[in-house]
Every structure is written in C-alpha cells, then in structure tokens.
Write an enzyme that holds these catalytic residues in place. Structure first.
Site, PDB file in Angstrom:
ATOM      1  N   GLY A   9      53.778 -48.134 -41.247  1.00 49.18           N
ATOM      2  CA  GLY A   9      54.415 -49.441 -41.462  1.00 49.18           C
ATOM      3  C   GLY A   9      53.397 -50.456 -41.920  1.00 49.18           C
ATOM      4  O   GLY A   9      52.515 -50.845 -41.153  1.00 49.18           O
ATOM      5  N   VAL A  12      53.379 -57.114 -42.635  1.00 50.47           N
ATOM      6  CA  VAL A  12      52.227 -57.941 -42.280  1.00 50.47           C
ATOM      7  C   VAL A  12      51.562 -57.485 -40.983  1.00 50.47           C
ATOM      8  O   VAL A  12      50.328 -57.362 -40.914  1.00 50.47           O
ATOM      9  CB  VAL A  12      52.644 -59.423 -42.177  1.00 50.47           C
ATOM     10  CG1 VAL A  12      51.462 -60.271 -41.740  1.00 50.47           C
ATOM     11  CG2 VAL A  12      53.165 -59.920 -43.514  1.00 50.47           C
ATOM     12  N   ARG A  33      56.970 -46.165 -45.711  1.00 48.67           N
ATOM     13  CA  ARG A  33      58.147 -45.460 -46.234  1.00 48.67           C
ATOM     14  C   ARG A  33      58.139 -45.430 -47.757  1.00 48.67           C
ATOM     15  O   ARG A  33      58.506 -44.430 -48.369  1.00 48.67           O
ATOM     16  CB  ARG A  33      59.412 -46.137 -45.702  1.00 48.67           C
ATOM     17  CG  ARG A  33      60.715 -45.511 -46.152  1.00 48.67           C
ATOM     18  CD  ARG A  33      61.886 -46.200 -45.462  1.00 48.67           C
ATOM     19  NE  ARG A  33      61.870 -47.638 -45.692  1.00 48.67           N
ATOM     20  CZ  ARG A  33      62.398 -48.232 -46.773  1.00 48.67           C
ATOM     21  NH1 ARG A  33      62.971 -47.496 -47.722  1.00 48.67           N
ATOM     22  NH2 ARG A  33      62.363 -49.537 -46.900  1.00 48.67           N
ATOM     23  N   GLN A  75      60.333 -51.834 -38.188  1.00 50.91           N
ATOM     24  CA  GLN A  75      61.387 -52.636 -37.567  1.00 50.91           C
ATOM     25  C   GLN A  75      61.958 -51.922 -36.348  1.00 50.91           C
ATOM     26  O   GLN A  75      62.183 -50.711 -36.369  1.00 50.91           O
ATOM     27  CB  GLN A  75      62.488 -52.915 -38.591  1.00 50.91           C
ATOM     28  CG  GLN A  75      63.561 -53.863 -38.110  1.00 50.91           C
ATOM     29  CD  GLN A  75      64.589 -54.151 -39.193  1.00 50.91           C
ATOM     30  OE1 GLN A  75      64.386 -53.808 -40.344  1.00 50.91           O
ATOM     31  NE2 GLN A  75      65.688 -54.770 -38.824  1.00 50.91           N
ATOM     32  N   ASN A 102      59.265 -54.489 -30.146  1.00 49.28           N
ATOM     33  CA  ASN A 102      59.907 -55.141 -29.003  1.00 49.28           C
ATOM     34  C   ASN A 102      61.114 -54.300 -28.598  1.00 49.28           C
ATOM     35  O   ASN A 102      62.196 -54.440 -29.161  1.00 49.28           O
ATOM     36  CB  ASN A 102      60.354 -56.557 -29.367  1.00 49.28           C
ATOM     37  CG  ASN A 102      59.207 -57.540 -29.321  1.00 49.28           C
ATOM     38  OD1 ASN A 102      58.263 -57.374 -28.552  1.00 49.28           O
ATOM     39  ND2 ASN A 102      59.266 -58.573 -30.143  1.00 49.28           N
ATOM     40  N   SER A 128      51.202 -58.868 -28.581  1.00 45.04           N
ATOM     41  CA  SER A 128      51.451 -60.313 -28.645  1.00 45.04           C
ATOM     42  C   SER A 128      50.297 -60.999 -29.351  1.00 45.04           C
ATOM     43  O   SER A 128      49.137 -60.665 -29.132  1.00 45.04           O
ATOM     44  CB  SER A 128      51.618 -60.900 -27.247  1.00 45.04           C
ATOM     45  OG  SER A 128      51.825 -62.305 -27.330  1.00 45.04           O
ATOM     46  N   LYS A 183      55.953 -56.586 -21.743  1.00 46.51           N
ATOM     47  CA  LYS A 183      56.150 -57.375 -22.962  1.00 46.51           C
ATOM     48  C   LYS A 183      57.459 -58.160 -22.903  1.00 46.51           C
ATOM     49  O   LYS A 183      57.524 -59.308 -23.362  1.00 46.51           O
ATOM     50  CB  LYS A 183      56.155 -56.456 -24.190  1.00 46.51           C
ATOM     51  CG  LYS A 183      56.297 -57.187 -25.532  1.00 46.51           C
ATOM     52  CD  LYS A 183      55.199 -58.242 -25.733  1.00 46.51           C
ATOM     53  CE  LYS A 183      55.055 -58.696 -27.181  1.00 46.51           C
ATOM     54  NZ  LYS A 183      56.215 -59.282 -27.791  1.00 46.51           N
ATOM     55  N   HIS A 186      56.678 -61.051 -20.673  1.00 45.87           N
ATOM     56  CA  HIS A 186      55.792 -61.943 -21.431  1.00 45.87           C
ATOM     57  C   HIS A 186      56.640 -62.826 -22.336  1.00 45.87           C
ATOM     58  O   HIS A 186      56.472 -64.057 -22.393  1.00 45.87           O
ATOM     59  CB  HIS A 186      54.813 -61.107 -22.268  1.00 45.87           C
ATOM     60  CG  HIS A 186      54.102 -61.879 -23.337  1.00 45.87           C
ATOM     61  ND1 HIS A 186      54.701 -62.263 -24.521  1.00 45.87           N
ATOM     62  CD2 HIS A 186      52.827 -62.345 -23.417  1.00 45.87           C
ATOM     63  CE1 HIS A 186      53.851 -62.927 -25.274  1.00 45.87           C
ATOM     64  NE2 HIS A 186      52.706 -62.998 -24.620  1.00 45.87           N
ATOM     65  N   ASN A 187      57.586 -62.218 -23.054  1.00 44.96           N
ATOM     66  CA  ASN A 187      58.426 -62.982 -23.975  1.00 44.96           C
ATOM     67  C   ASN A 187      59.362 -63.937 -23.241  1.00 44.96           C
ATOM     68  O   ASN A 187      59.623 -65.051 -23.702  1.00 44.96           O
ATOM     69  CB  ASN A 187      59.239 -62.033 -24.851  1.00 44.96           C
ATOM     70  CG  ASN A 187      58.387 -61.348 -25.904  1.00 44.96           C
ATOM     71  OD1 ASN A 187      57.161 -61.375 -25.838  1.00 44.96           O
ATOM     72  ND2 ASN A 187      59.023 -60.714 -26.865  1.00 44.96           N
ATOM     73  N   GLU A 190      57.371 -66.812 -22.372  1.00 41.71           N
ATOM     74  CA  GLU A 190      57.171 -67.562 -23.617  1.00 41.71           C
ATOM     75  C   GLU A 190      58.391 -68.432 -23.932  1.00 41.71           C
ATOM     76  O   GLU A 190      58.241 -69.618 -24.270  1.00 41.71           O
ATOM     77  CB  GLU A 190      56.915 -66.572 -24.745  1.00 41.71           C
ATOM     78  CG  GLU A 190      56.834 -67.142 -26.129  1.00 41.71           C
ATOM     79  CD  GLU A 190      56.837 -66.050 -27.183  1.00 41.71           C
ATOM     80  OE1 GLU A 190      57.596 -66.161 -28.154  1.00 41.71           O
ATOM     81  OE2 GLU A 190      56.084 -65.056 -27.016  1.00 41.71           O
ATOM     82  N   TYR A 191      59.586 -67.858 -23.804  1.00 45.36           N
ATOM     83  CA  TYR A 191      60.817 -68.633 -24.018  1.00 45.36           C
ATOM     84  C   TYR A 191      60.807 -69.890 -23.144  1.00 45.36           C
ATOM     85  O   TYR A 191      61.094 -70.998 -23.606  1.00 45.36           O
ATOM     86  CB  TYR A 191      62.051 -67.816 -23.619  1.00 45.36           C
ATOM     87  CG  TYR A 191      62.623 -66.860 -24.620  1.00 45.36           C
ATOM     88  CD1 TYR A 191      61.815 -66.066 -25.429  1.00 45.36           C
ATOM     89  CD2 TYR A 191      63.995 -66.706 -24.739  1.00 45.36           C
ATOM     90  CE1 TYR A 191      62.368 -65.170 -26.327  1.00 45.36           C
ATOM     91  CE2 TYR A 191      64.560 -65.808 -25.632  1.00 45.36           C
ATOM     92  CZ  TYR A 191      63.743 -65.035 -26.421  1.00 45.36           C
ATOM     93  OH  TYR A 191      64.290 -64.145 -27.291  1.00 45.36           O
ATOM     94  N   ARG A 300      68.694 -71.745 -25.822  1.00 45.86           N
ATOM     95  CA  ARG A 300      68.751 -71.207 -27.185  1.00 45.86           C
ATOM     96  C   ARG A 300      70.193 -70.923 -27.595  1.00 45.86           C
ATOM     97  O   ARG A 300      70.596 -71.202 -28.733  1.00 45.86           O
ATOM     98  CB  ARG A 300      67.904 -69.938 -27.290  1.00 45.86           C
ATOM     99  CG  ARG A 300      66.423 -70.182 -27.125  1.00 45.86           C
ATOM    100  CD  ARG A 300      65.577 -69.003 -27.554  1.00 45.86           C
ATOM    101  NE  ARG A 300      64.155 -69.310 -27.414  1.00 45.86           N
ATOM    102  CZ  ARG A 300      63.178 -68.642 -28.001  1.00 45.86           C
ATOM    103  NH1 ARG A 300      63.471 -67.603 -28.789  1.00 45.86           N
ATOM    104  NH2 ARG A 300      61.917 -68.981 -27.836  1.00 45.86           N
TER     105      ARG A 300
END
Length: 486
Positions: A9, A12, A33, A75, A102, A128, A183, A186-187, A190-191, A300
């Site tokens: 993959g 970025v 791919r 993805q 994730n 992260s 993770k 962690h997220n 973060e939220y 959110r």
C-alpha cells in the site's frame, strides 16, 4: 531474499512509513495493487538504494528474508481482508502479517486466530501520528501473536517516535486484538480532547473574546504552570487548536486571501471513522462509565444533523445575557477555563484507561497499562506533557483505582473553578459544552460517597417492577410495600 520488511500500500501513509523505515537502514520491499504507483514511488525516491518495488505479490513476498514480515497499509475493511488473503496464499508458516488499519479489536482477534491456524503469525498494529508521524516517527500499538514481537520489534522501535527519556513509543500490548483495542481507545480519547479544545474556543467566543486574543491566550497556555506541573496543558492537540483559531482564510482553502477567519467559514459538521463509536459501545457493554468519551461521539453526531438544527433554530433559540466583561474579569474567567479544560482532559483519560483495564480483564489481553501509556508520550495525536505524570503514576501503583487519584491536589484546589466556569457558561451564554459538562459530572459522581439520585431510581424500580433494592445498613435484597398507583 534480501529485504528486511515489506510494505503493501503506497498511499501517503504507506509511502511515508516505507521511507521512514528505509531511513533507519533497513532494506524495504514495496508493493501496490497498481504497479504504476509503485514505479512512481520508486522514481520519486530514486536516491534510496534500499527500496525495491515488485509487480506481483509472489515476487514481493519472495524478496523478503524469513520469517517474512509484511506491513499492510491499505484501506480498512474489504481491501484489507483481500490483501491479507492474497498474502496468506503465498506466505509460509511462521511468516508475519501486520495490519496497521483502524480495525475493531474483535475483528483483529478473529484474524489472529484464523492466520495462526494456517501457521502464520499476525499483528494488529494501530499507528498514530498521521502522515507526518509516519514519515518522522509515529506511535505504534501492536498486539497479536506474542512471538511476533521479538522478530519485528527492532524495525518497529527504530521507526517509532522517541519519548523525552529516549524510550521508543511502541510496546507489545498483548495477544489477539490488544493493539487495536489500545488504538480504539487512543482514538476515543482523541475525540474527547479535541472536543474539549473546541468547547474552549466556543466558550471564549461566547464571552466575546476576539480570535486574535484567543490565539494569544491559548499560546500562553502551552507554557502555563498548572499547580506543581510546568507546561501542564502543553500538547499536540493544543498546538493544532492554536493554529486553527489563528488561521485566516486563503484561496488554497477555497476562499479568498482577505485575512478573515477561516474558522468562521468552516461548516460545523465533524466526520468520523468509527473507532470512537466502537469504543463507547464496548465501554457500555463492559459496564465502564465513559460519559466524556460518549459525549464526544454524540457531539459529532449532532454536528452532522445540520439540516435538523437549522430547522429547529427557526422555531426556538434560547436567549443569552451576553454581558460585557472587564479585562480583570476575563483574566479570572480564563483561569477558571484553564482548569476546566485541564480537569476535563484528566477525567477523559481516566475513563479511557478504565475501559482498557476492564477489557483487558474480560479478554485476557495481557496489557501492561503503564507501558502502553508511555507509548502515547510522543509521535501520536495524544502526545503532551500530561502523559509523563500519568505514566509515572501507574508505574508507581499499577493498581491505582483511578487516574484522577494521581491528580488529587489539582482536583482539590481547582474543582471549584471548574464548577464556577460551567455555571457561567450555561447561565450567561448559549454555548454547548457536552464533554466538559460530562467530565464535571463524572468527577462529581465518581468521588461521591452517596448518590441521592441513584437511591431514588433504585426505589422507583421497586415501585413499578418489584426489582428490589439493597440497603446501606444491612446485607441482602429487599422489597418495600407500595400503594397501587395505576
């Protein structure tokens, strides 16, 4: 077979991580791919002699030293499943597949079990730090087949961010989906903390503080003493909040180079990718109260209901006093707000860590909480000063009932400021502060010897459903006799 590790993959994140690992002196094989993307990546980085690209999955895997180690950066969801299936077809027993997406920890546990049945080994390893972190050194959260770590840790630790004491921001979190569980939370943290900083901005705006002054104040908070702690709120998330508040609109951002506030022209809708929601769902199922994390998700979701909000606002808008404050008043109110943000952040972390503890007990991950917290100190979105005293608190007492106990002095001296700030915001402005209010209620409730509302509801349940209740003065379950009310 000459490459130390493979990366699948080349978007970025994958490209940046491959370059990061190559910078550390490892031979890196890459695969995408579409081979054209691989060729483009190699052409743009032709100065690297330790990068090799391959057109077929078989050739890519064949170029890796045994046991083969492959990091998957595609993805999440079906593309990841497809990539892992392709790798499993050409890899051999004891080879290692590392999924960095994730993913829900329950899914990663299943992947680990399925691949282990085939003789392969698996890590679910969250990353992260975003694109910049992947290039310069992120935080890694691995978990899965326990034997994998000793085979791959030299690569992961070399590529990771390093905390101020030199320790790499990577540790084996445990078996199964342990890394992805870390993770997820962690997220979730973060939220909550991003929302807290958003609420700080909203409160300052509600007080009539211009954005230039907001930027100056928040800049000062980066180095502001908090009790005995220097730079108490210094963090990456505060840094980006300062940038956001100060940002002017530009043509590159879709507007005009007119010096106006970008934030004022930004649509008030917050996207998400699911990890925060999963974390709250797991917390509810495990019986761990996490109101700050939950309210961050709900904030959110409410932001995404813009058409409904606009329609409702035409029917009713609450009135606000909008008083004018003197510089002296604003200075004191800003101190109250500083501590409101600080205690809200501590409460959010406390909930996050309690969730990890309980899920570790239920799923037997083998989590070492102090070591996990230590990996948050650099490279990742959560990085900031507070992670150091938090790490030390759990290293000193792994059985600490709650993180909040490690900040007893700060709570005792400043909780009154928190209450005063919330009272001001709710009575004088129309500013919604869901996470800060939930954090205040969490602190109040979790430090209460007695919760009167719980006593009332316990008896209400006995009235209508004969559910019974317990007593403070003796053991056992009881029912009272109630008159018929229907």
């Amino acid at each position: 077979m000459s490459s130390d590790v493979g990366v699948v993959g080349l978007a970025v994140m994958g490209s940046n991580l491959a370059l990061n690992i190559a910078d550390k002196g490892f031979e890196v094989a890459v695969f995408n791919r579409t081979y054209a993307k691989t060729e483009d990546f190699l052409a743009k980085n032709s100065g690297y002699k330790n990068l090799k690209g391959f057109e077929t999955m078989a050739d890519f895997v064949g170029a890796l030293k045994k046991p083969r180690k492959v990091l998957v950066l595609v993805q999440a969801g079906a593309p990841t499943d497809s990539t892992i299936a392709q790798l499993a077809e050409v890899m051999e027993p004891e080879d290692i597949i590392v999924d960095t997406g994730n993913a829900h920890f329950r899914d990663q546990t299943k992947r680990a079990e399925e691949l282990e049945k085939k003789g392969l080994r698996f890590l679910g390893m969250g990353i992260s730090g975003g694109e910049e972190g992947a290039r310069k050194g992120p935080a890694f959260f691995p978990g899965g087949t326990l034997s994998v770590w000793e085979d791959i840790r030299h690569i992961i630790e070399a590529a990771s961010a390093k905390a101020e004491d030199g320790r790499p921001c990577a540790t084996m979190n445990g078996k199964g989906g342990a890394g992805s569980c870390v993770k997820m939370y962690h997220n979730a943290g973060e939220y909550a903390i991003l929302q807290i900083w958003g609420e700080v901005h909203a409160i300052l705006q509600g007080w009539g503080v211009p954005r230039e002054e907001q930027g100056r104040l928040l800049e000062e908070w980066k180095t502001k003493q908090g009790g005995e702690h220097p730079n108490f709120l210094s963090s990456y998330m505060l840094d980006i909040t300062v940038e956001v508040v100060k940002a002017s609109d530009t043509a590159d951002a879709g507007g005009a180079d007119d010096g106006s506030a970008l934030i004022a022209k930004t649509m008030d809708m917050i996207g998400s990718k699911g990890t925060g929601l999963w974390s709250v769902q797991e917390a509810l199922g495990a019986g761990v109260p996490a109101p700050s994390l939950a309210e961050a998700v709900l904030a959110r979701q409410m932001s995404m209901c813009r058409p409904e909000r606009l329609a409702n606002s035409k029917v009713f808008q609450p009135k606000a006093d909008s008083p004018k404050y003197s510089p002296e008043e604003l200075k004191e109110m800003s101190e109250d707000l500083f501590w409101s943000a600080a205690l809200s952040i501590i409460a959010s972390y406390a909930q996050m860590f309690q969730c990890l503890r309980e899920l570790d007990r239920q799923f037997d991950f083998g989590l070492n909480l102090p070591a996990t917290i230590a990996t948050f100190r650099a490279g990742c979105i959560l990085q900031g000063y507070l992670l150091s005293p938090m790490t030390k608190a759990f290293e000193k007492d792994p059985n600490l009932p709650s993180l909040m106990n490690a900040f007893e002095k700060e709570l005792g001296e400043n909780f009154g400021r928190f209450k005063r700030c919330m009272a001001n915001v709710l009575s004088k402005t129309n500013t919604a502060v869901p996470v800060m209010a939930a954090s205040m209620n969490y602190i109040l409730t979790m430090h209460s010897e007695n919760v009167p509302s719980a006593q009332c509801v316990a008896l209400q349940r006995d009235v209508f459903g004969r559910h019974g209740f317990k007593r403070l003065d003796k053991e056992g379950a009881f029912n009272a006799q109630w008159k018929e009310l229907q």
